[in-house]
Design a protein around this motif. Sequence first.
Motif, PDB file in Angstrom:
ATOM      1  N   TYR A 146      67.157  16.743  78.170  1.00  0.00           N
ATOM      2  CA  TYR A 146      67.851  15.747  77.356  1.00  0.00           C
ATOM      3  C   TYR A 146      67.767  16.081  75.874  1.00  0.00           C
ATOM      4  CZ  TYR A 146      67.666  12.962  81.636  1.00  0.00           C
ATOM      5  OH  TYR A 146      67.812  12.517  82.922  1.00  0.00           O
ATOM      6  N   ARG A 147      68.859  15.784  75.167  1.00  0.00           N
ATOM      7  CA  ARG A 147      68.911  15.946  73.721  1.00  0.00           C
ATOM      8  C   ARG A 147      69.001  14.558  73.063  1.00  0.00           C
ATOM      9  NH1 ARG A 147      69.845  21.217  72.337  1.00  0.00           N
ATOM     10  NH2 ARG A 147      70.634  22.581  74.002  1.00  0.00           N
ATOM     11  N   PRO A 148      68.570  14.443  71.815  1.00  0.00           N
ATOM     12  CA  PRO A 148      68.623  13.146  71.128  1.00  0.00           C
ATOM     13  C   PRO A 148      70.030  12.860  70.597  1.00  0.00           C
ATOM     14  CG  PRO A 148      67.643  14.774  69.684  1.00  0.00           C
ATOM     15  CD  PRO A 148      67.864  15.458  71.007  1.00  0.00           C
ATOM     16  N   ASP A 149      70.988  12.701  71.494  1.00  0.00           N
ATOM     17  CA  ASP A 149      72.381  12.543  71.094  1.00  0.00           C
ATOM     18  C   ASP A 149      72.854  11.113  71.274  1.00  0.00           C
ATOM     19  OD1 ASP A 149      72.667  12.336  73.857  1.00  0.00           O
ATOM     20  OD2 ASP A 149      73.500  14.347  74.096  1.00  0.00           O
ATOM     21  N   THR A 150      74.114  10.859  70.950  1.00  0.00           N
ATOM     22  CA  THR A 150      74.625   9.487  70.998  1.00  0.00           C
ATOM     23  C   THR A 150      74.744   8.975  72.433  1.00  0.00           C
ATOM     24  OG1 THR A 150      76.300   8.009  70.054  1.00  0.00           O
ATOM     25  CG2 THR A 150      77.079  10.081  71.029  1.00  0.00           C
ATOM     26  N   LEU A 151      74.981   9.857  73.403  1.00  0.00           N
ATOM     27  CA  LEU A 151      75.008   9.430  74.805  1.00  0.00           C
ATOM     28  C   LEU A 151      73.653   8.857  75.204  1.00  0.00           C
ATOM     29  CD1 LEU A 151      76.189   9.237  77.660  1.00  0.00           C
ATOM     30  CD2 LEU A 151      75.566  11.647  77.997  1.00  0.00           C
ATOM     31  N   LEU A 152      72.591   9.560  74.865  1.00  0.00           N
ATOM     32  CA  LEU A 152      71.256   9.060  75.192  1.00  0.00           C
ATOM     33  C   LEU A 152      70.975   7.760  74.444  1.00  0.00           C
ATOM     34  CD1 LEU A 152      68.667   9.667  76.789  1.00  0.00           C
ATOM     35  CD2 LEU A 152      67.803  10.839  74.756  1.00  0.00           C
TER      36      LEU A 152
END
Length: 275
Positions: A146-152
Amino acid sequence: MPPTLPPRGLDARGHIAREGSLARVAPGFRPVVAAAREHVPALFGARLHSAYLYGSIPRGTARVGRSDLDLLVVLREDPTDTDRTDARALDETLDGLFPQIDGSGTLLVGHARVLSELERHDLGWFLACLCTPLLGEDLAERLPRYRPDTLLARETNGDLALVLPRWQDRVASADGSEAALRPLVRFMSRRLVRTAFTLVMPRWNGWTSDLYEMAGAFGAYYPRRAGQLRAAAALGYEPRGDRAVLTSYLDDLGPWLADEYTRVHGVKARRPEDA
């Protein structure tokens, strides 16, 4: 030149690094973890798929007499009302046995739900990144990185607007005692700080579970609200049973944060229980 270090909480490829490990459990909390390891399989038997620690104990930041024990238990089938009753009894038993913890909380989920597409960026992320394996197969091996993106950000905390009316009901039904209000202040303070942090997480480009660092990251982007978040972070660690604090959360900080979250990241996918 020295090598460039990845942002806080991320690995070299920009994925959120899993926090916590059994090796970080402080000596004073090891008997608590050992008891949980013994009691959980005895309680759920063959229906148990796996169990995990999360929170301050596996991060190594727990404070004796102040920190609680947090458990995630994954069952092979969806949990029943009897399972939830048994889990509450387990929490009461562990809390009574060990004065070094300030309560115990066990989350119960079904195996299929953890791996579902709907929960991929919420419960799945939580298990893969914030939970430390204690028993059974580690389901993180079957989940993505997981990346700290807007989806998360959207799928973890994009439901605050839906949650606030439930909080209103809980506060309205609570008596005015310190014992009744203190847990609500603790819970809501932590949730609001974490939501405020994930609001800015993609811009900050990192991960932390430290409430003060979360508040600091948020304050860099929303300086007018920085003081409120610092105060909420402090109450997340040292709560007091103050109804005025809860009122400020429900009437001001919470609604503002819910609106801003929706504007920036959108709304979390609805769950069946939200219908």
